[in-house]
Design a protein around this motif. Structure first.
Motif, PDB file in Angstrom:
ATOM      1  N   VAL A 115       0.837  -1.203   0.000  1.00 31.82           N
ATOM      2  CA  VAL A 115       0.000   0.000   0.000  1.00 31.82           C
ATOM      3  C   VAL A 115       0.870   1.250   0.000  1.00 31.82           C
ATOM      4  N   PRO A 116       0.364   2.336  -0.595  1.00 31.40           N
ATOM      5  CA  PRO A 116       1.094   3.597  -0.500  1.00 31.40           C
ATOM      6  C   PRO A 116       0.872   4.245   0.849  1.00 31.40           C
ATOM      7  N   ASN A 117       1.790   5.071   1.252  1.00 29.42           N
ATOM      8  CA  ASN A 117       1.519   6.001   2.332  1.00 29.42           C
ATOM      9  C   ASN A 117       0.938   7.273   1.718  1.00 29.42           C
ATOM     10  N   ASP A 162      -8.295 -14.401  -4.588  1.00 27.30           N
ATOM     11  CA  ASP A 162      -9.747 -14.406  -4.421  1.00 27.30           C
ATOM     12  C   ASP A 162     -10.327 -13.036  -4.787  1.00 27.30           C
ATOM     13  N   PRO A 163     -11.311 -12.970  -5.690  1.00 29.15           N
ATOM     14  CA  PRO A 163     -11.847 -11.670  -6.117  1.00 29.15           C
ATOM     15  C   PRO A 163     -12.371 -10.808  -4.964  1.00 29.15           C
ATOM     16  N   LYS A 164     -13.058 -11.415  -4.012  1.00 32.30           N
ATOM     17  CA  LYS A 164     -13.601 -10.636  -2.901  1.00 32.30           C
ATOM     18  C   LYS A 164     -12.491 -10.093  -2.013  1.00 32.30           C
ATOM     19  N   MET A 165     -11.456 -10.907  -1.773  1.00 33.21           N
ATOM     20  CA  MET A 165     -10.338 -10.443  -0.969  1.00 33.21           C
ATOM     21  C   MET A 165      -9.577  -9.342  -1.705  1.00 33.21           C
ATOM     22  N   ARG A 166      -9.364  -9.515  -2.989  1.00 34.18           N
ATOM     23  CA  ARG A 166      -8.675  -8.478  -3.771  1.00 34.18           C
ATOM     24  C   ARG A 166      -9.450  -7.167  -3.716  1.00 34.18           C
ATOM     25  N   GLU A 167     -10.774  -7.269  -3.760  1.00 33.05           N
ATOM     26  CA  GLU A 167     -11.600  -6.063  -3.670  1.00 33.05           C
ATOM     27  C   GLU A 167     -11.419  -5.383  -2.316  1.00 33.05           C
ATOM     28  N   ARG A 168     -11.333  -6.186  -1.251  1.00 32.55           N
ATOM     29  CA  ARG A 168     -11.130  -5.615   0.086  1.00 32.55           C
ATOM     30  C   ARG A 168      -9.762  -4.947   0.192  1.00 32.55           C
ATOM     31  N   LEU A 169      -8.758  -5.552  -0.438  1.00 34.73           N
ATOM     32  CA  LEU A 169      -7.428  -4.954  -0.430  1.00 34.73           C
ATOM     33  C   LEU A 169      -7.436  -3.617  -1.167  1.00 34.73           C
ATOM     34  N   ILE A 210     -10.009  -1.628  -1.550  1.00 37.89           N
ATOM     35  CA  ILE A 210     -10.747  -0.667  -0.725  1.00 37.89           C
ATOM     36  C   ILE A 210      -9.825  -0.042   0.316  1.00 37.89           C
ATOM     37  N   LEU A 211      -8.888  -0.841   0.821  1.00 39.38           N
ATOM     38  CA  LEU A 211      -7.911  -0.332   1.791  1.00 39.38           C
ATOM     39  C   LEU A 211      -6.797   0.471   1.117  1.00 39.38           C
ATOM     40  N   GLY A 212      -6.842   0.552  -0.209  1.00 35.55           N
ATOM     41  CA  GLY A 212      -5.810   1.278  -0.931  1.00 35.55           C
ATOM     42  C   GLY A 212      -4.636   0.418  -1.322  1.00 35.55           C
ATOM     43  N   GLY A 213      -4.763  -0.896  -1.151  1.00 39.16           N
ATOM     44  CA  GLY A 213      -3.641  -1.782  -1.397  1.00 39.16           C
ATOM     45  C   GLY A 213      -3.736  -2.527  -2.713  1.00 39.16           C
ATOM     46  N   THR A 214      -2.634  -3.135  -3.094  1.00 43.57           N
ATOM     47  CA  THR A 214      -2.589  -4.037  -4.239  1.00 43.57           C
ATOM     48  C   THR A 214      -2.057  -5.378  -3.745  1.00 43.57           C
TER      49      THR A 214
END
Length: 325
Positions: free
Chosen positions: A127-129, A280-287, A289-293
């Motif tokens: 994730v970025p800062n 997992d698509p749902k987990m990737r979506e949650r990541l 949402i948190l601004g992460g890849t």
């Protein structure tokens, strides 16, 4: 640097550690009881958010609770020592982050050797800062902030979640590349640092995306720029720092480590579950949402990432004089 390179090789080699027959047999039934995931920062910060997200996934996949054990203090070194001294049975894991790569050269004396004592398991998110300021600061862009800081040397306080965190060294890298005189104020975790930033006790922070995002959206903090080389999908209107400070790049990343000599079968099992998570698509979506890849790969891939990061931040530590004796 030979010393560090030697330790990096130890770290990479830990990914291929073999076990005796009895340890292999023991690992075949893993897990049969709750697993502890040690986190070196208090509840509420970005590292804790990442740990709880992946801990929930592992709980469901392993069939046993993954209990988050927050051990804040000293830039995660307290938690790391606890993990390094734990039994290598797979029931103690460590949330590994950028801070661990930084601490390898930030501290002169530690009661453990991260490269030797913690085995790499897997990364799962990068994730970025975000460079955020209290809205009372009379700046609305990164160029305005830099101009204001030059006009007020040593008057602007920059909070971080503690010495050696990604937030801390993101700021030190910024200072090194711009020559700005801004004052670092370390806290015992991102959550108390953010609380004081929102309250106006400090003015600036290179906050991690997961913990700053809602403050930005609620306009309790003003985002000026993100620290990665590319803009974020979550905050697409924010420029990168590198658009104004060429070649600047910093990001936080998260993964899992285990005490050295943890059976290879257990390391492989956890790596497999984390690889499933980031695919997992749902987990990737949650990541996202948190601004992460998503960050994926083998234990050896994770070891290489950590080795590269150790060398990168060693240079920043040397030039900034941030070393802790």
């Amino acid at each position: 640097m030979r010393f560090f390179r030697r330790n990096l090789l130890h770290f990479a080699g830990a990914a291929a550690t073999t076990s005796t027959f009895s340890r292999v047999a023991y690992a075949d039934g893993y897990p049969t009881k709750p697993v502890r995931l040690i986190v070196g920062f208090p509840p509420g910060g970005g590292t804790d958010v990442a740990a709880r997200l992946i801990g929930q996934w592992l709980s469901e996949r392993l069939g046993q609770p993954v209990v988050i054990d927050n051990r804040p203090g000293a830039g995660s070194t307290i938690a790391t020592e606890v993990a390094a001294r734990a039994d290598a049975d797979g029931y103690t894991l460590l949330l590994v982050s950028t801070a661990h790569a930084i601490n390898a050269t930030l501290y002169d004396r530690l009661n453990y050797d991260f490269a030797r004592d913690i085995a790499p398991v897997a990364g799962f998110m990068r994730v970025p800062n975000v460079l955020v300021v209290n809205p009372s600061l009379p700046v609305k862009s990164l160029p305005e902030f830099m101009e204001f800081a030059r006009a007020h040397p040593a008057k602007i306080n920059v909070a971080s979640g503690g010495n050696g965190t990604s937030q801390h060294l993101s700021g030190e890298l910024f200072k090194m590349m711009t020559g700005l005189n801004i004052v670092h104020v370390p806290y015992r975790g991102a959550a108390p640092a953010l609380a004081d930033l929102v309250g106006g006790q400090v003015q600036v922070m290179f906050g991690d995306m997961p913990s700053t995002l809602e403050f930005i959206r609620a306009r309790k903090l003003r985002g000026l720029a993100i620290t990665t080389a590319a803009r974020s999908e979550v905050l697409p209107d924010l420029p990168t720092v590198s658009e104004f400070v060429p070649n600047y790049e910093s990001s936080a990343w998260y993964g899992i480590g285990a005490p050295k000599n943890t059976p290879a079968k257990i390391v492989e099992r956890i790596n497999r579950e984390l690889s499933t998570a980031v695919a997992d698509p749902k987990m990737r979506e949650r990541l996202v949402i948190l601004g992460g890849t998503p960050l994926e790969g083998t234990p050896s891939d994770f070891a290489r990432l950590v080795a590269i990061e150790i060398e990168k931040w060693a240079e920043v530590v040397r030039f900034s004089g941030a070393k802790v004796e």
